[in-house]
Design a protein around this motif. Structure first.
Motif, short mmCIF file in Angstrom:
data_model
loop_
_atom_site.label_atom_id
_atom_site.label_comp_id
_atom_site.label_asym_id
_atom_site.label_seq_id
_atom_site.Cartn_x
_atom_site.Cartn_y
_atom_site.Cartn_z
N ALA A 118 0.82 -1.21 0.00
CA ALA A 118 0.00 0.00 0.00
C ALA A 118 0.86 1.26 0.00
O ALA A 118 0.59 2.22 -0.74
CB ALA A 118 -0.94 -0.01 1.20
N SER A 119 1.92 1.27 0.83
CA SER A 119 2.75 2.47 0.94
C SER A 119 3.66 2.63 -0.27
O SER A 119 3.98 3.75 -0.67
CB SER A 119 3.57 2.42 2.23
N ALA A 120 4.07 1.50 -0.86
CA ALA A 120 5.02 1.58 -1.98
C ALA A 120 4.33 1.91 -3.29
O ALA A 120 4.89 2.58 -4.15
CB ALA A 120 5.77 0.26 -2.11
N ALA A 121 3.09 1.44 -3.48
CA ALA A 121 2.44 1.60 -4.77
C ALA A 121 1.61 2.86 -4.88
O ALA A 121 1.34 3.33 -5.97
CB ALA A 121 1.57 0.38 -5.06
N ILE A 122 1.15 3.39 -3.74
CA ILE A 122 0.19 4.50 -3.78
C ILE A 122 0.77 5.75 -3.13
O ILE A 122 1.20 5.70 -1.97
CB ILE A 122 -1.12 4.10 -3.05
N ARG A 123 0.76 6.85 -3.87
CA ARG A 123 1.12 8.15 -3.30
C ARG A 123 -0.13 8.95 -2.93
O ARG A 123 -0.05 9.92 -2.20
CB ARG A 123 1.94 8.97 -4.32
N ALA A 124 -1.27 8.52 -3.46
CA ALA A 124 -2.53 9.21 -3.16
C ALA A 124 -2.81 9.15 -1.67
O ALA A 124 -2.43 8.19 -0.98
CB ALA A 124 -3.67 8.56 -3.93
N ASP A 125 -3.44 10.18 -1.17
CA ASP A 125 -3.79 10.19 0.25
C ASP A 125 -5.02 9.33 0.53
O ASP A 125 -5.13 8.72 1.59
CB ASP A 125 -4.06 11.62 0.72
N TYR A 126 -5.93 9.28 -0.47
CA TYR A 126 -7.17 8.54 -0.26
C TYR A 126 -7.57 7.78 -1.52
O TYR A 126 -7.29 8.21 -2.64
CB TYR A 126 -8.32 9.49 0.14
N VAL A 127 -8.24 6.63 -1.29
CA VAL A 127 -8.84 5.86 -2.37
C VAL A 127 -10.33 5.75 -2.06
O VAL A 127 -10.72 5.31 -0.98
CB VAL A 127 -8.22 4.46 -2.49
N VAL A 128 -11.17 6.17 -3.00
CA VAL A 128 -12.62 6.18 -2.82
C VAL A 128 -13.22 5.05 -3.65
O VAL A 128 -12.88 4.87 -4.82
CB VAL A 128 -13.22 7.53 -3.26
N SER A 129 -14.13 4.25 -3.03
CA SER A 129 -14.74 3.12 -3.73
C SER A 129 -16.11 2.84 -3.15
O SER A 129 -16.48 3.38 -2.11
CB SER A 129 -13.85 1.87 -3.60
N MET A 130 -16.87 1.96 -3.84
CA MET A 130 -18.18 1.56 -3.35
C MET A 130 -18.03 0.48 -2.28
O MET A 130 -17.13 -0.36 -2.35
CB MET A 130 -19.04 1.02 -4.50
N ALA A 131 -18.92 0.48 -1.30
CA ALA A 131 -18.85 -0.48 -0.20
C ALA A 131 -19.04 -1.91 -0.68
O ALA A 131 -18.52 -2.85 -0.07
CB ALA A 131 -19.89 -0.14 0.86
N ASN A 132 -19.78 -2.12 -1.76
CA ASN A 132 -20.04 -3.47 -2.24
C ASN A 132 -19.15 -3.87 -3.41
O ASN A 132 -19.35 -4.94 -4.00
CB ASN A 132 -21.51 -3.61 -2.67
N GLY A 133 -18.17 -3.04 -3.74
CA GLY A 133 -17.25 -3.37 -4.82
C GLY A 133 -17.75 -3.04 -6.20
O GLY A 133 -17.06 -3.27 -7.19
N ASN A 134 -18.98 -2.52 -6.33
CA ASN A 134 -19.51 -2.13 -7.63
C ASN A 134 -18.88 -0.83 -8.12
O ASN A 134 -18.08 -0.20 -7.42
CB ASN A 134 -21.03 -1.97 -7.56
N GLU A 135 -19.29 -0.40 -9.31
CA GLU A 135 -18.74 0.82 -9.88
C GLU A 135 -19.29 2.06 -9.18
O GLU A 135 -20.46 2.10 -8.78
CB GLU A 135 -19.06 0.89 -11.36
N LEU A 136 -18.42 3.05 -9.04
CA LEU A 136 -18.86 4.36 -8.56
C LEU A 136 -19.53 5.13 -9.69
O LEU A 136 -19.15 5.00 -10.85
CB LEU A 136 -17.65 5.17 -8.08
N SER A 137 -20.51 5.93 -9.33
CA SER A 137 -21.12 6.81 -10.31
C SER A 137 -20.06 7.80 -10.81
O SER A 137 -19.21 8.26 -10.04
CB SER A 137 -22.28 7.58 -9.68
N PRO A 138 -20.06 8.15 -12.10
CA PRO A 138 -19.08 9.13 -12.61
C PRO A 138 -19.22 10.50 -11.94
O PRO A 138 -18.28 11.31 -11.97
CB PRO A 138 -19.39 9.22 -14.11
N ASP A 139 -20.37 10.73 -11.28
CA ASP A 139 -20.55 11.99 -10.56
C ASP A 139 -19.62 12.11 -9.36
O ASP A 139 -19.33 13.21 -8.90
CB ASP A 139 -22.00 12.12 -10.08
N VAL A 140 -19.16 10.94 -8.84
CA VAL A 140 -18.28 10.98 -7.66
C VAL A 140 -16.98 11.69 -7.99
O VAL A 140 -16.51 12.56 -7.24
CB VAL A 140 -18.00 9.54 -7.15
#
Length: 843
Positions: free
Chosen positions: A522-544
């Motif tokens: 996690a620390s080596a691959a990601i420089r982003a501070d946050y990752v946003v996703s759906m609780a059930n693993g489905n796709e996020l709306s493009p509005d997000v």
């Protein structure tokens, strides 16, 4: 001989009690596992069957893939099809079913259920037969909803309360107009179910005017098969397919049985480990019993008993012990099954109601296991006793093992152990999938080899403790001598504890190493501070992404959008990203070229590049999901991992070839303040405190993955704890019988001045030394197996590295010592209370 065997059982009740307990625990584990899994499986099957009570035939849309037509959209179940289904001869009624993911927040704003089990649907009319109302009324409009009774109870909701709900979009705040009961297995397993009126559900789930399924109920006198035939004749075959309610229930039952089968096998493996450990204790007990009765058995031989009769008498004792242990173990197993079911309720993993299922197969298995394991463990001691000549037995010439037998034992042990090490080492060089069987075989060979060699290993290892034991004076010296006096007995006692600690240590080493590897990933691959996703693993709306892009403090943002494609005749998934920002949001090592994404330039992980023979500068043609083709160039090859891999290209190139409104799997965000509680709160608020959306920093990501391993590890600790308990009984049993065997010796020690306190200390130190010996062997083997299994994981996880949990291992060694001290309490007290005169006269 039969009467003699029964008298021997009755004469040695106390000595056989621990053996009965050891076998009983193993049998209880086996029968408890069978009772628990059969009960849960039966409850789910009956619940699912009840859920299909109102469904005689289900009408579902036929996938275009089933018809061989890959052009256009899948057929839809329209209102016209629903009306037609309801009018088919033999149909009493038809219900249109709509469902989809629906997240319900509790009063603290947290998601109820596990995400994947958060469902929503439609309530069909005022009296929907599927969902009986227990309170309130049916919903009407987008501002009203029904929730299931279990969710209402868990969250403390009542009719009239406002609840926060998200259906893959903005947060809704409808009023709860009613509470219903349901046999839905997801709800029974801890999920949630929200119901809207049909029109609202269709709009919320993007199915305006259509249904996911049509459930048809047969009129009285019409069978399910007849109704299905009528529907097949009336409805277009290329658009729909029909299934009877019985078939749906049977399919569901088979699926539940298969799922429970995996759990049953896993639990039975640990039950087998407990029985395996118990076998050492049984064999040790009968070996000591036979050794203590050598003169008695010799006398039987002298007055005419044959070898077969002597062996048979020992097996009859084992039969009685095994039968008693099997019956009591079965009773205890029923209690364990009931306890495990109650425990699931305490862990908020509720299951449908139903009776405990104690099948004839469970009863037969419990009795068979109890009797067979005991008789098999007693057979070798009985056979060994029968082979001793009567004169030799009466003069105790047989008591000491011959040099030839010791050389043979040590040679066999060395061969098994060497073969086991060689096979395990060879397995570490194989592919992970192909290495599982050799690894398991090598582990078994090594454990067997170490067990056979344990008498040889006991002398140098116990001798190493001599300087510490000298601090306890005469008691310490006697304890050391007693520990090595009978190496085979010490080995059998220590081996029971060794097996349990081997498995526990190996699992701990793997879990600790995996946790560190996940953190590094996690620390080596990601420089982003946050990752946003759906609780059930489905796709996020493009509005997000659009909302987050304008949120306060956001400096860089990129979606991760998946799309299937065809490359060189193979299906490959493309990952659409913000080419200008992805380099600042990830930290992926580039092996070739540069990490440059934009226009027709893409980056590819090394495994994909290798499979296609690509290098930096290579060109290839991609066929998007809309059928159009484009020539792309590999700008760089990077090292992928389990979190980020595949072909990355700019969303500007990918989006035009995707269906309108396609969502993102994740959105990566970098903020000006870095990862902080304040920044996270701002993002959550910007998304409307949506319970369906997760905002996670790098620690949250690694903790979520590690939580699965932690849960599994805790379960395995609990299951392996049974083997440790059985091992404790073995230590107690060995010491108690050893005290009985050395009654005369203890009486002499008392007579020449050793007081009761020192007698107790001697027995306790002996137990401590034996337990620590088993602990050292178990921890050593566990570290070796943990390292070997890690070598296999390292082929799949580049960031994997071995981490030895020194603190945990010290705790395990302390646990082994504590086991030794506690196990010696009763035998030490018994030894100290022996009457010295009677003990001196003991045979």
């Amino acid at each position: 001989m039969f009467r003699t065997a029964l008298r021997n059982v009755l004469a040695h009740k106390a000595r056989l009690l621990m053996t009965v307990l050891a076998v009983m625990l193993g049998v209880a584990f086996v029968s408890g596992t069978l009772v628990f899994t059969n009960t849960i499986s039966d409850a789910y099957q009956k619940s699912s069957a009840k859920g299909f009570d109102q469904v005689d035939v289900a009408v579902q849309p036929r996938s275009k893939a089933d018809t061989g037509n890959t052009v256009g959209k899948d057929p839809e179940l329209t209102q016209a099809l629903l009306d037609k289904s309801a009018k088919v001869p033999g149909a009493a009624s038809a219900i249109g079913v709509v469902n989809g993911f629906t997240a319900i927040a509790d009063k603290d704003g947290k998601l109820i259920g596990g995400g994947f089990r958060s469902e929503g649907g439609n309530y069909w009319g005022a009296k929907d037969p599927r969902y009986p109302l227990v309170e309130g009324r049916a919903p009407t409009g987008k501002d009203q909803v029904l929730i299931d009774a279990r969710t209402a109870e868990r969250a403390g909701y009542e009719v009239g309360d406002t609840v926060r709900i998200s259906v893959d979009g903005p947060v809704l705040t409808p009023t709860i107009t009613g509470v219903f009961t349901t046999d839905d297995g997801n709800v029974a397993a801890g999920g949630s179910l929200a119901l809207f009126d049909t029109a609202t559900a269709q709009r919320l789930f993007g199915k305006a005017g259509t249904y996911d399924e049509i459930d048809v109920e047969a009129a009285p006198g019409t069978s399910q098969a007849a109704l299905r035939a009528a529907l097949d004749s009336a409805l277009p075959k290329d658009a729909v397919e029909t299934t009877t309610g019985k078939q749906l229930a049977d399919d569901q039952a088979r699926m539940i049985s298969a799922q429970m089968g995996g759990l049953k096998q896993a639990l039975l493996v640990f039950a087998g480990i407990a029985l395996f450990v118990g076998t050492f204790i049984i064999a040790n007990t009968f070996t000591m019993l036979v050794a203590q009765r050598t003169k008695e058995l010799a006398l039987l031989r002298a007055v005419g008993a044959s070898r077969r009769q002597v062996t048979r008498s020992v097996l009859i004792e084992a039969l009685v012990v095994g039968t008693v242990a099997g019956v009591t173990g079965l009773a205890a197993g029923v209690g364990i099954g009931a306890g495990l079911r109650s425990l699931m309720g305490l862990l908020d993993a509720t299951v449908p109601d139903g009776p405990l299922v104690v099948s004839p197969g469970t009863v037969a298995t419990a009795l068979a296991v109890g009797v067979l394991v005991t008789m098999l463990a007693a057979w070798l001691p009985g056979r060994r006793a029968a082979k001793i000549p009567p004169v030799a037995a009466m003069s105790s010439v047989h008591a000491r093992a011959t040099t030839k037998s010791l050389v043979l034992r040590n040679t066999l042990g060395a061969l098994f152990a060497g073969a086991g090490v060689a096979v395990v080492l060879a397995a570490t060089t194989m592919d992970a999938d192909a290495a599982q069987a050799p690894m398991g075989l090598g582990a078994v060979l090594l454990i067997v080899g170490v067990f056979v060699l344990t008498p040889l290993l006991s002398r140098p290892l116990i001798a190493a403790a001599a300087p510490l034991l000298r601090a306890f004076g005469v008691s310490g010296k006697l304890a050391r001598q007693n520990s090595v006096r009978n190496p085979r007995r010490t080995a059998a006692t220590a081996s029971a504890l060794m097996i349990g600690l081997t498995l526990i240590t190996g699992l701990t080493v793997m879990a600790g190493s995996l946790q560190t590897s996940i953190d590094k990933m996690a620390s080596a691959a990601i420089r982003a501070d946050y990752v946003v996703s759906m609780a059930n693993g489905n796709e996020l709306s493009p509005d997000v992404e659009k909302t987050l892009r304008t949120a306060e403090g956001v400096t860089d943002i990129s979606p991760l959008r998946n799309s299937p494609s065809r490359i060189d005749g193979q299906t490959e998934y493309l990952t659409g990203v913000n080419g200008a920002a992805i380099g600042r949001l990830t930290d992926l090592k580039t092996d070739e070229g540069s990490f440059s994404v934009g226009g027709d330039r893409v980056v590819v992980d090394e495994d994909t590049a290798k499979s296609h023979g690509w290098h930096a500068g290579s060109g290839f043609t991609v066929h998007y999901e809309d059928g159009k083709a484009q020539r792309l160039t590999v700008a760089g090859v990077y090292e992928g991992n389990d979190m980020i891999r595949g072909i990355m290209l700019d969303t500007a190139a990918l989006t035009p070839h995707q269906p309108a409104g396609s969502g993102d799997m994740q959105v990566m965000v970098k903020t000006s303040d870095g990862a902080s509680d304040q920044a996270k709160d701002r993002l959550v608020k910007a998304l409307g405190d949506n319970p369906a959306i997760k905002v996670q920093d790098k620690k949250d990501l690694s903790d979520e993955i590690a939580q699965i391993f932690t849960l599994m590890l805790n379960m395995l600790y609990g299951l392996l704890g049974m083997a440790v308990i059985v091992a404790v009984l073995g230590v107690i049993n060995t010491l108690a019988m050893s005290v009985f065997e050395r009654s005369q010796e203890i009486g002499m020690l008392r007579a020449i001045g050793l007081d009761r306190r020192n007698i107790k200390r001697m027995v306790r130190l002996e137990s401590l030394v034996i337990s620590l010996f088993g602990g050292v062997l178990g921890i050593g083997l566990g570290v070796f197996f943990g390292w070997a299994a890690g070598e296999l994981l390292g082929t799949k996880m580049p960031t994997y590295e071995l981490v030895l949990p020194w603190g945990r291992m010290a705790l395990f060694l302390l646990l082994a010592g504590t086991v030794g001290v506690l196990a010696a309490l009763w035998p030490a007290r018994r030894a100290a209370r022996l009457n010295m005169l009677q003990a001196i006269k003991a045979e």
